[in-house]
Design a protein around this motif. Structure first.
Motif, PDB file in Angstrom:
ATOM      1  N   ASP A   1       0.849  -1.185   0.000  1.00 22.26           N
ATOM      2  CA  ASP A   1       0.000   0.000   0.000  1.00 22.26           C
ATOM      3  C   ASP A   1       0.884   1.234   0.000  1.00 22.26           C
ATOM      4  O   ASP A   1       0.659   2.207   0.726  1.00 22.26           O
TER       5      ASP A   1
ATOM      6  N   ASN B   1      -2.506  -4.504  -1.665  1.00 19.16           N
ATOM      7  CA  ASN B   1      -3.735  -4.506  -2.466  1.00 19.16           C
ATOM      8  C   ASN B   1      -4.014  -3.151  -3.107  1.00 19.16           C
ATOM      9  O   ASN B   1      -4.534  -3.074  -4.228  1.00 19.16           O
TER      10      ASN B   1
ATOM     11  N   THR C   1      -2.152  -2.860  -6.295  1.00 23.60           N
ATOM     12  CA  THR C   1      -2.537  -3.831  -7.325  1.00 23.60           C
ATOM     13  C   THR C   1      -3.870  -3.515  -7.974  1.00 23.60           C
ATOM     14  O   THR C   1      -4.060  -3.744  -9.175  1.00 23.60           O
TER      15      THR C   1
ATOM     16  N   GLY D   1      -8.043  -0.329  -4.158  1.00 24.17           N
ATOM     17  CA  GLY D   1      -7.552  -1.367  -3.268  1.00 24.17           C
ATOM     18  C   GLY D   1      -8.430  -2.587  -3.186  1.00 24.17           C
ATOM     19  O   GLY D   1      -8.149  -3.500  -2.402  1.00 24.17           O
ATOM     20  N   CYS D   2      -9.489  -2.651  -4.016  1.00 20.80           N
ATOM     21  CA  CYS D   2     -10.428  -3.764  -3.858  1.00 20.80           C
ATOM     22  C   CYS D   2     -11.028  -4.292  -5.146  1.00 20.80           C
ATOM     23  O   CYS D   2     -11.624  -5.376  -5.144  1.00 20.80           O
TER      24      CYS D   2
ATOM     25  N   THR E   1      -1.563 -10.216  -2.399  1.00 16.63           N
ATOM     26  CA  THR E   1      -2.758  -9.613  -2.987  1.00 16.63           C
ATOM     27  C   THR E   1      -3.490 -10.654  -3.832  1.00 16.63           C
ATOM     28  O   THR E   1      -2.871 -11.549  -4.417  1.00 16.63           O
ATOM     29  N   ASP E   2      -4.788 -10.547  -3.880  1.00 19.18           N
ATOM     30  CA  ASP E   2      -5.593 -11.501  -4.638  1.00 19.18           C
ATOM     31  C   ASP E   2      -6.077 -10.851  -5.929  1.00 19.18           C
ATOM     32  O   ASP E   2      -6.926  -9.954  -5.892  1.00 19.18           O
TER      33      ASP E   2
ATOM     34  N   TYR F   1      -9.968  -6.553  -0.720  1.00 20.28           N
ATOM     35  CA  TYR F   1      -8.788  -6.026  -0.046  1.00 20.28           C
ATOM     36  C   TYR F   1      -8.103  -7.018   0.878  1.00 20.28           C
ATOM     37  O   TYR F   1      -6.993  -6.777   1.336  1.00 20.28           O
TER      38      TYR F   1
ATOM     39  N   GLY G   1      -6.336 -10.864   1.609  1.00 18.55           N
ATOM     40  CA  GLY G   1      -5.317 -11.496   0.785  1.00 18.55           C
ATOM     41  C   GLY G   1      -5.332 -13.007   0.789  1.00 18.55           C
ATOM     42  O   GLY G   1      -6.122 -13.659   1.479  1.00 18.55           O
TER      43      GLY G   1
ATOM     44  N   HIS H   1      -0.219  -8.436   3.768  1.00 16.95           N
ATOM     45  CA  HIS H   1      -1.291  -8.892   4.641  1.00 16.95           C
ATOM     46  C   HIS H   1      -0.757  -9.653   5.848  1.00 16.95           C
ATOM     47  O   HIS H   1       0.310 -10.265   5.813  1.00 16.95           O
TER      48      HIS H   1
ATOM     49  N   HIS I   1      -0.899  -3.791   6.606  1.00 23.42           N
ATOM     50  CA  HIS I   1      -2.294  -3.870   6.173  1.00 23.42           C
ATOM     51  C   HIS I   1      -3.307  -3.424   7.216  1.00 23.42           C
ATOM     52  O   HIS I   1      -4.238  -2.684   6.897  1.00 23.42           O
TER      53      HIS I   1
END
Length: 582
Positions: A186, A274, A277, A281-282, A402-403, A408, A410, A438, A480
């Motif tokens: 972040d 996140n 990415t 962030g979500c 990050t997924d 947000y 992980g 995370h 996180h």
């Protein structure tokens, strides 16, 4: 004063800890060390720039002495006064707490120690383009914490933190040179190119103008006239002014002026979060042309009814729209309520590939290493995880939690989990420090990666189990949650500490120095010492210089309405000695 034994003191110098003192010279010269699959350390960039080498931090002559100046051991910014908007002052420092859940503290260890590694942990900087059209500021109509009064000053605060790190002349306990800094994600807030450019210039050095859109002035919620946001430059009696927030003529003009960063004067590494990415962030919405057009376009939503804001916020929290499809429809239905702003192509979202290329750009090298952990191999494979050699006795492992499927929280894919297992096994004779964005408790998202739909995702419990199977793991360092927390974990093969550090956007704005030492008695110690930025605790509301704004950044965050007061953690989560069996 306890005697801290450096490798220079030791007649029986062993190669495993040689970089504990001398490593700072090589690393600060910009030579990064990546790990081959066989575990051998290789120079990531042999062509070291002589100017960088000449200005590199040199290892001090033995004996080393603890360096506590500028740390929270000596003083901490605290509010003064009883209620309402409170100014800050420097209060008493936080003491050190010895934690022996994983190993007993043995007498005499202060006189035997050998330093294995010393570094700085930063996380959740959230460098912000506050004028970006896709921001969710309007959620403040249902949740006052959805927008922070200090957000226009994230660059100023980050530069002041860099200045604090640069002023440290050694580690607080051992006096060891600081070998590197790691930021665990972040780093940006909204996955936008403006923010990425600003973050990289803050860390590597350069001039940053934290402004987008119209280069002449600010365009956003803070000069909108809307009472739900602090309007610092006008006489509007907004909700924050009713709580005591000041009227500051010239604040917004000062906030978007050029800022100069010296850059970190030691090597730094980067871990992805996140917000780095995904937009907001979500949302796994890369490739969504509508959202990309809104990001660079000339319309910005600033206000919606509280009921609609609550519905959208709940959808984000519950991950019912991880790809942002419903969010895109929501914005279309509110197109008429959007206000005009100046379009800016620099606000476009960046892809993971662009994130890697930006880190590898020679313009952002700073004190190195080239790529700040990322390499051409990451580009070729499309990955954002890596391992690096900290010293002859210690490796660092940076994970991508990050997924890509959205949300947000992980997780890890199977391929990365297997790579981590191989890396720990191959380097079983080295102590391992694992870094991620995370925490174990925030890795609960198992949405499938759209690029790898057949690959399983693994949560924090599974990662804890894997780390516990490897005796060489000593610490898992992450962020996180924006909160200081230190947690012991025990597995079938060994034990380790999970060290989470507070963010640098929410009060109390902290980073952490971590020192790993061998007590030469069958135990190891991890010392954690929190630091604030170099900005003074006290503010002068007439001082809108770069330093004055950095101080104001801290004061505003301390007074943010309904802000959490537990983010500093308990004394057991702050300045600590964490014992482990060797």
């Amino acid at each position: 004063m306890p005697r801290i034994r450096s490798v220079a003191d030791s007649a029986g110098l062993h190669r495993r800890s040689v970089l504990a003192v001398t490593g700072a010279v090589a690393l600060s010269a910009g030579v990064g060390y990546a790990l081959r699959p066989d575990g051998e350390a290789v120079a990531a960039d042999a062509a070291t720039d002589e100017a960088v080498r000449a200005s590199s931090r040199q290892a001090p002559a033995a004996p080393l002495a603890p360096y506590t100046r500028g740390t929270t051991l000596e003083g901490v910014s605290v509010p003064r006064g009883g209620s309402g908007y409170r100014r800050l002052e420097e209060g008493p420092g936080w003491g050190r707490v010895i934690r022996g859940e994983l190993a007993a503290a043995r007498s005499g260890r202060d006189d035997r120690r050998t330093t294995l590694a010393a570094f700085v942990h930063l996380t959740d900087l959230h460098v912000l383009d506050v004028q970006h059209p896709l921001r969710l500021e309007y959620l403040r109509s249902t949740d006052v914490r959805a927008w922070r009064p200090q957000e226009a000053l994230t660059v100023h605060g980050a530069v002041a933190l860099v200045e604090r790190i640069n002023a440290l002349r050694g580690a607080p306990v051992t006096g060891s040179p600081l070998h590197f800094a790691m930021t665990t994600g972040d780093n940006t807030d909204n996955n936008t190119r403006t923010e990425l450019d600003w973050f990289l210039k803050v860390f590597s050095g350069g001039r940053v103008t934290p402004n987008s859109g119209d280069p002449r002035h600010y365009e956003g919620v803070q000069n909108s006239g809307l009472r739900q946001y602090w309007q610092p430059d006008t006489a509007v009696r907004d909700a924050d002014k009713q709580l005591g927030f000041p009227h500051l003529d010239g604040f917004l003009a000062a906030a978007v002026r050029e800022v100069n960063s010296p850059g970190l004067n030691l090597p730094w590494y980067s871990t992805v979060g996140n917000h780095d990415t995904m937009p907001l962030g979500c949302y796994a919405s890369h490739g969504d042309s509508h959202l990309a057009e809104l990001a660079v376009g000339g319309r910005k939503l600033m206000e919606i009814p509280a009921a609609e804001a609550k519905k959208l916020q709940q959808a984000i929290k519950k991950a019912t729209d991880p790809r942002g499809v419903q969010y895109g429809e929501f914005l279309k239905t509110h197109a008429r309520a959007m206000r005009p702003v100046t379009p800016d192509e620099a606000r476009a979202p960046f892809t993971p590939t662009e994130y890697l290329k930006a880190h590898l750009d020679p313009a952002h090298r700073g004190f190195g290493p080239v790529g700040h952990g990322y390499t051409a191999a990451n580009l070729d494979a499309g990955t954002q995880y890596y391992a690096f050699r900290v010293s002859d006795d210690v490796i660092g492992i940076s994970l991508d939690t990050t997924d890509p499927g959205g949300h947000y929280t992980g997780s890890l894919g199977t391929a990365q989990l297997r790579w981590l297992e191989r890396t720990l096994r191959t380097n079983k004779d080295s102590r391992a420090i694992v870094f991620s964005h995370h925490t174990s408790e925030s890795m609960s998202n198992t949405h499938r990666d759209p690029a790898r739909p057949d690959e399983r995702r693994h949560d924090g419990r599974e990662l804890l189990e894997l780390l516990g199977r490897h005796r060489n793991v000593v610490a898992w360092v992450n962020g996180h949650l924006h909160r200081n927390a230190v947690t012991p974990h025990t597995g079938p093969a060994g034990s380790f500490w999970e060290i989470s550090t507070a963010s640098h956007i929410d009060f109390p704005h902290l980073a952490r120095v971590i020192e790993l030492v061998d007590n030469e008695d069958g135990t190891l110690s991890l010392f954690t010492t929190l630091i604030e930025s170099a900005a003074p605790s006290r503010t002068d509301h007439d001082d809108l210089t770069q330093t004055g704004l950095a101080a104001l950044y801290r004061e505003l965050s301390s007074n943010a309405p309904d802000a959490r007061t537990d983010l500093g953690g308990t004394p057991q989560d702050r300045n600590t000695e964490l014992l482990l069996k060797a």
